[in-house]
Enzyme design. Structure first.
Site, PDB file in Angstrom:
ATOM      1  N   TYR A  99       0.824  -1.209   0.000  1.00 48.98           N
ATOM      2  CA  TYR A  99       0.000   0.000   0.000  1.00 48.98           C
ATOM      3  C   TYR A  99       0.860   1.261   0.000  1.00 48.98           C
ATOM      4  O   TYR A  99       0.430   2.325   0.439  1.00 48.98           O
ATOM      5  CB  TYR A  99      -0.931   0.012   1.220  1.00 48.98           C
ATOM      6  CG  TYR A  99      -1.991  -1.074   1.209  1.00 48.98           C
ATOM      7  CD1 TYR A  99      -2.142  -1.927   0.122  1.00 48.98           C
ATOM      8  CD2 TYR A  99      -2.857  -1.243   2.282  1.00 48.98           C
ATOM      9  CE1 TYR A  99      -3.102  -2.922   0.108  1.00 48.98           C
ATOM     10  CE2 TYR A  99      -3.833  -2.236   2.273  1.00 48.98           C
ATOM     11  CZ  TYR A  99      -3.944  -3.074   1.185  1.00 48.98           C
ATOM     12  OH  TYR A  99      -4.903  -4.052   1.176  1.00 48.98           O
TER      13      TYR A  99
ATOM     14  N   LYS B  66       5.646 -14.284   3.872  1.00 49.60           N
ATOM     15  CA  LYS B  66       5.717 -15.237   2.763  1.00 49.60           C
ATOM     16  C   LYS B  66       7.157 -15.232   2.261  1.00 49.60           C
ATOM     17  O   LYS B  66       7.422 -15.006   1.071  1.00 49.60           O
ATOM     18  CB  LYS B  66       4.703 -14.811   1.672  1.00 49.60           C
ATOM     19  CG  LYS B  66       4.486 -15.814   0.575  1.00 49.60           C
ATOM     20  CD  LYS B  66       3.641 -17.010   0.963  1.00 49.60           C
ATOM     21  CE  LYS B  66       3.515 -17.983  -0.197  1.00 49.60           C
ATOM     22  NZ  LYS B  66       2.822 -19.237   0.143  1.00 49.60           N
TER      23      LYS B  66
ATOM     24  N   ASP C 292      -0.417 -17.977   3.915  1.00 46.22           N
ATOM     25  CA  ASP C 292      -1.523 -18.841   3.477  1.00 46.22           C
ATOM     26  C   ASP C 292      -1.891 -19.863   4.551  1.00 46.22           C
ATOM     27  O   ASP C 292      -3.065 -20.138   4.799  1.00 46.22           O
ATOM     28  CB  ASP C 292      -1.202 -19.511   2.123  1.00 46.22           C
ATOM     29  CG  ASP C 292       0.249 -19.940   1.980  1.00 46.22           C
ATOM     30  OD1 ASP C 292       1.027 -19.788   2.942  1.00 46.22           O
ATOM     31  OD2 ASP C 292       0.612 -20.436   0.895  1.00 46.22           O
TER      32      ASP C 292
ATOM     33  N   ASP D 151      -4.348  -6.542   6.349  1.00 46.55           N
ATOM     34  CA  ASP D 151      -5.664  -6.086   5.909  1.00 46.55           C
ATOM     35  C   ASP D 151      -6.571  -7.299   5.674  1.00 46.55           C
ATOM     36  O   ASP D 151      -7.696  -7.383   6.178  1.00 46.55           O
ATOM     37  CB  ASP D 151      -5.491  -5.262   4.623  1.00 46.55           C
ATOM     38  CG  ASP D 151      -6.772  -4.556   4.204  1.00 46.55           C
ATOM     39  OD1 ASP D 151      -7.771  -4.640   4.942  1.00 46.55           O
ATOM     40  OD2 ASP D 151      -6.767  -3.927   3.135  1.00 46.55           O
TER      41      ASP D 151
ATOM     42  N   ASP E 204      -9.783  -8.913   8.260  1.00 48.92           N
ATOM     43  CA  ASP E 204     -11.192  -9.092   7.858  1.00 48.92           C
ATOM     44  C   ASP E 204     -11.606 -10.545   8.069  1.00 48.92           C
ATOM     45  O   ASP E 204     -12.706 -10.830   8.543  1.00 48.92           O
ATOM     46  CB  ASP E 204     -11.399  -8.706   6.386  1.00 48.92           C
ATOM     47  CG  ASP E 204     -11.784  -7.239   6.223  1.00 48.92           C
ATOM     48  OD1 ASP E 204     -11.331  -6.416   7.043  1.00 48.92           O
ATOM     49  OD2 ASP E 204     -12.537  -6.919   5.282  1.00 48.92           O
TER      50      ASP E 204
HETATM   51 MG    MG Z   1      -9.787  -3.803   5.024  1.00 44.78          MG
END
Ligand code: MG
Ligand code: NAI
Length: 331
Positions: free
Chosen positions: A124, A171, A205, A229, A233
């Protein structure tokens, strides 16, 4: 005196922020609230998603509550997501995202974990460009300095909650430079701070699978921006979904509380927005930024008591108001 910059934003942000402020004013009657603009409608009005006056007010207050903003799903010239701008301009470098079991809303008991997400760089970083016709590139920036700040905060939070496990999620098998730097920097610092015994790591993962299979096995999860992020969620399912997911964007001497959810255009104006994510975000601001542990605990206990006594959450026309009043009554 506590000062708070309220940034309701768009959509249900304008419904849940006033609700959370009502609760905060009950807890801290002397709090001084100053409102500021940001978001898509602000962009349409002023040509800026985050005006300089909003940044100035945030810097001045040192603390804020952000609701949610709407973002177009395609590129709009001059527009950049308001919350990303706020995080970067104010150097809110860590995002705290706790996930725990609540009465009524949680599908499973016994979960109490927290995701610490690097909040200023990673995928980001905003570095996206066309490399050639039909080839778009995004750069994933990982710096040692940002990893050190994240690990330092992790050590602080680990101490405060007496963490039984700290899991670095990355990762590094596929991204040895960026994820390797993240893992090694965090590991070195946390070992140096005496957390070696409870430190482990997972590939992202596998971590996603284990968050579904056995969420109660996690305590602190430390990870990079995009992974955090997505995983937060996923994990907030265990609290009862986005309406129950609080967060704190936490910098140095400045913090912005923020429910994880967006502007929810599908329910805006219906009165059905759950204000608990915003209310619980205020508890994070109280605990970690204002260092008002007693008030934070009192607020969370009121939410717990409200849910226990109500025994159900009815998402009808009066949801936002009923829940807010219920929490105030339970304080
Ligand atoms: Mg989000
Ligand atoms: P969303 O979080 O707004 O909504 C997803 C689903 O969850 C919807 O069905 C919504 O009704 C429900 N929901 C969300 N919060 C709720 C609450 N407090 N109570 C009850 N139900 C709730 O995400 P979506 O639909 O992907 O995005 C909508 C807009 O929000 C987009 O413009 C997006 O860019 C923006 N967004 C903004 C964020 C922010 O400001 N931090 C974060 C995520 C999305």
């Amino acid at each position: 005196m506590h000062r708070l910059c309220a940034i309701p934003g768009d959509g249900i942000g304008r419904e849940v922020v006033p609700a959370a402020l009502d609760v905060l004013k009950k807890l801290l009657p002397n709090v001084k609230v100053e409102e500021a603009e940001a978001g898509w409608e602000c962009f349409e009005r002023h040509g800026e998603a985050v005006p300089e006056s909003t940044l100035a007010r945030m810097r001045d207050c040192g603390a804020g509550l952000f609701g949610a903003v709407s973002s177009p799903s395609g590129k709009v010239p001059g527009y950049r997501s308001a919350i990303l701008t706020l995080r970067q301009a104010l150097d809110l470098h860590v995002s705290l995202r706790p996930v725990r079991s609540w009465p009524v809303t949680s599908p499973k008991a016994g979960i109490d974990l927290m995701i610490l997400r690097e909040n200023s760089e990673g995928l980001y970083s905003g570095r996206e460009h066309w490399e050639a016709e039909g080839v778009a590139v995004a750069e994933r920036v990982i710096s040692k300095a940002a990893c050190q700040r994240l690990a330092q905060r992790t050590a602080e939070v680990a101490k405060a909650r007496q963490a039984r496990r700290i899991t670095l999620v990355h990762k590094a098998n596929i991204l040895p430079l960026t994820c390797g730097l993240f893992r090694d920097t965090c590991r070195d610092l946390l070992m140096g701070e005496g957390w070696g015994d409870v430190l482990d790591e997972r590939l992202v993962d596998v971590a996603a699978l284990q968050l579904v299979e056995r969420p109660e096995a996690f305590d602190l999860i430390v990870t990079t921006n995009l992974f955090g992020d997505i995983l937060s969620d996923l994990a907030c399912h265990w609290s009862g979904g986005l309406g129950m997911a609080p967060s704190l964007n936490w910098g140095d001497g400045i913090a912005l509380a923020e429910p994880v959810h967006g502007s929810a255009p599908d329910i805006v104006g219906s009165g059905r927005a759950n204000p608990l994510a915003a209310i619980l975000s205020v508890a994070l601001l109280l605990r970690y930024h204002w260092r008002e542990e007693t008030l934070a605990t009192r607020l969370e206990a009121a939410v717990q008591r409200y849910l226990e006594t109500t025994g159900h959450l009815d998402f009808g026309v009066d949801t936002t108001r009923t829940i807010t009043q219920g929490v105030i009554d339970a304080l």
